[in-house]
Design a protein around this motif. Structure first.
Motif, mmCIF file in Angstrom:
data_model
loop_
_atom_site.group_PDB
_atom_site.id
_atom_site.type_symbol
_atom_site.label_atom_id
_atom_site.label_comp_id
_atom_site.label_asym_id
_atom_site.label_seq_id
_atom_site.Cartn_x
_atom_site.Cartn_y
_atom_site.Cartn_z
ATOM 1 N N ASP A 33 -6.985 0.524 -2.785
ATOM 2 C CA ASP A 33 -7.195 1.905 -3.073
ATOM 3 C C ASP A 33 -8.837 2.331 -3.119
ATOM 4 O OD1 ASP A 33 -6.776 4.396 -3.636
ATOM 5 O OD2 ASP A 33 -6.206 3.960 -5.727
ATOM 6 N N ARG A 34 -9.436 2.154 -1.861
ATOM 7 C CA ARG A 34 -10.864 2.875 -1.848
ATOM 8 C C ARG A 34 -11.162 2.977 -0.380
ATOM 9 N NH1 ARG A 34 -13.861 -3.124 -2.576
ATOM 10 N NH2 ARG A 34 -12.531 -3.222 -4.183
ATOM 11 N N THR A 35 -12.266 3.696 -0.386
ATOM 12 C CA THR A 35 -12.895 4.162 0.762
ATOM 13 C C THR A 35 -14.040 3.171 1.124
ATOM 14 O OG1 THR A 35 -12.539 6.522 0.417
ATOM 15 C CG2 THR A 35 -14.592 5.860 1.699
ATOM 16 N N MET A 57 0.902 -1.294 0.019
ATOM 17 C CA MET A 57 0.053 -0.156 0.121
ATOM 18 C C MET A 57 1.010 1.253 0.008
ATOM 19 S SD MET A 57 -2.482 1.489 3.202
ATOM 20 C CE MET A 57 -0.989 1.850 4.025
ATOM 21 N N TYR A 83 -6.241 -2.629 2.586
ATOM 22 C CA TYR A 83 -5.214 -1.847 2.012
ATOM 23 C C TYR A 83 -5.418 -1.680 0.362
ATOM 24 C CZ TYR A 83 -3.033 -2.830 6.396
ATOM 25 O OH TYR A 83 -2.778 -2.898 7.912
ATOM 26 N N ASP A 129 2.979 1.443 -3.488
ATOM 27 C CA ASP A 129 2.215 1.464 -4.753
ATOM 28 C C ASP A 129 1.222 2.644 -4.522
ATOM 29 O OD1 ASP A 129 3.790 -0.627 -5.596
ATOM 30 O OD2 ASP A 129 2.100 -1.905 -5.769
ATOM 31 N N GLN A 130 0.461 2.968 -3.345
ATOM 32 C CA GLN A 130 -0.439 4.116 -3.288
ATOM 33 C C GLN A 130 0.146 5.123 -2.873
ATOM 34 O OE1 GLN A 130 -4.269 2.347 -1.779
ATOM 35 N NE2 GLN A 130 -3.321 0.279 -2.013
ATOM 36 N N VAL A 131 0.843 5.340 -1.776
ATOM 37 C CA VAL A 131 1.125 6.444 -1.210
ATOM 38 C C VAL A 131 2.387 7.243 -1.582
ATOM 39 C CG1 VAL A 131 1.599 7.183 1.308
ATOM 40 C CG2 VAL A 131 -0.007 5.439 0.890
ATOM 41 N N MET A 147 -4.552 6.639 0.293
ATOM 42 C CA MET A 147 -3.997 7.793 -0.348
ATOM 43 C C MET A 147 -4.481 9.282 0.287
ATOM 44 S SD MET A 147 -5.248 7.853 -4.209
ATOM 45 C CE MET A 147 -4.889 9.633 -4.626
ATOM 46 N N GLN A 156 -9.816 6.376 2.017
ATOM 47 C CA GLN A 156 -8.849 5.649 1.476
ATOM 48 C C GLN A 156 -7.410 5.876 1.717
ATOM 49 O OE1 GLN A 156 -10.278 7.253 -2.610
ATOM 50 N NE2 GLN A 156 -8.370 6.466 -2.989
#
Length: 247
Positions: A61-63, A22, A59, A25-27, A76, A74
C-alpha cells in the motif's frame, strides 16, 4: 508470502497471491465495486511496472518511485481514480505521464481505446513492452507531457497519471465535446484530491464551478470540477505551472 532464495538472500515472492491479497485488503474495502476494475487488478502483473529495486513492494500500500520525479501510484489510488473516471467501452482515452503503463493497461482492460503519452524514453520502453503483453490495444507516443496527444485527439477522457496544480492547457483543445479530465489536483501545493472536470465554455472567467475551486484554462473557458477523494500524489514536474513574469 515471501521467502528467501537460498544462497542469495533475495526475497522470493508469490506475486499471484500478493495480487489477490492487494485487491481483497486494499482495493475492495475502499468502496471500489466496479467488477471490471477488480478483475483487471487481479490479473495485471503490477510487479512488471516497478523497478527491480522496488519489485518486492509492487503490491504494498504505497506509491513507488520509478525515476527522478516519477512514481507508480499506490494500488488504492489507481483503483479509485479509474473508478471515478467512469470508463465506458470504446471511449477514446489519453493517459498522460503513462510511466511504465499500469494505469494505461487498466483503462484498456475496462474497454478504453488508449493512447499513452510518456516523455521519459526508458519508462516508455518499459511501458510499451508491458502493455504489448497484457493490453496490446494501448498505443504509445513518446513526447513532452505538456503537448498531450494532439495527433490523436479528440479524447472522451484525459486521464493524468500523477498530481497537477492546474489542468494542463492542452486539455481544452484535445477534449471531445462532453468529455472529461480526471487526475489528482494539489491544492496550493499541499494536500491533493482526485477530480473529475468538464469544460464549461459558457461560464464567465473566474466563476465558481459546482462548488469547487475553479481552475481556469488558457483563454476564457472554465472547468466545472467535482472533487472525489483525498489522496497523496507527487506532482508531475513537467506539468507544473510556468512562472509568470510581470514588469
Amino acid at each position: 508470502m515471501a521467502a528467501r532464495n537460498a544462497g542469495t538472500g533475495a526475497p522470493h515472492i508469490d506475486f499471484d497471491a500478493a495480487r489477490s491479497l492487494m485487491v481483497d485488503d486494499q482495493v475492495r474495502p475502499i468502496e471500489v465495486d466496479d467488477p471490471r476494475i477488480l478483475a483487471a487488478m487481479r490479473t495485471l502483473p503490477r510487479e512488471r511496472c516497478a523497478p527491480d529495486a522496488e519489485r518486492q513492494f509492487a503490491y504494498a500500500d504505497r506509491t513507488l518511485p520509478l525515476t527522478e520525479g516519477r512514481y507508480l501510484l499506490q494500488p488504492m489510488i489507481a483503483a479509485r481514480l479509474t473508478q471515478a473516471a467512469g470508463i465506458v467501452n470504446e471511449e477514446r482515452i489519453l493517459v498522460v505521464a503513462a510511466g511504465t503503463g499500469y494505469l494505461a493497461a487498466l483503462a484498456s482492460h475496462l474497454g478504453g481505446r488508449v493512447i499513452a503519452v510518456e516523455s521519459d524514453p526508458d519508462l516508455c520502453a518499459v511501458g510499451e513492452a508491458f502493455t504489448s503483453d497484457v493490453a496490446p490495444g494501448v498505443v504509445w507516443r513518446h513526447g513532452p507531457l505538456e503537448s498531450g496527444g494532439a495527433a490523436d485527439a479528440p479524447f472522451d477522457l484525459i486521464l493524468i497519471d500523477g498530481g497537477v496544480q492546474e489542468i494542463p492547457g492542452f486539455c481544452v483543445a484535445q477534449l471531445a465535446p462532453g468529455g472529461r479530465v480526471v487526475g489528482l489536483l494539489s491544492r496550493d501545493g499541499g494536500a491533493s484530491s482526485a477530480f473529475v472536470a468538464e469544460l464549461d465554455r459558457s461560464a464567465p472567467k473566474g466563476s465558481a464551478a459546482n462548488g469547487g475551486r475553479p481552475i481556469i484554462s488558457h483563454g476564457e473557458s472554465a472547468w466545472a470540477i467535482r472533487l472525489q477523494f483525498d489522496a497523496p500524489a507527487p506532482l508531475l514536474r513537467e506539468l507544473l505551472p510556468k512562472p509568470v513574469f510581470s514588469f
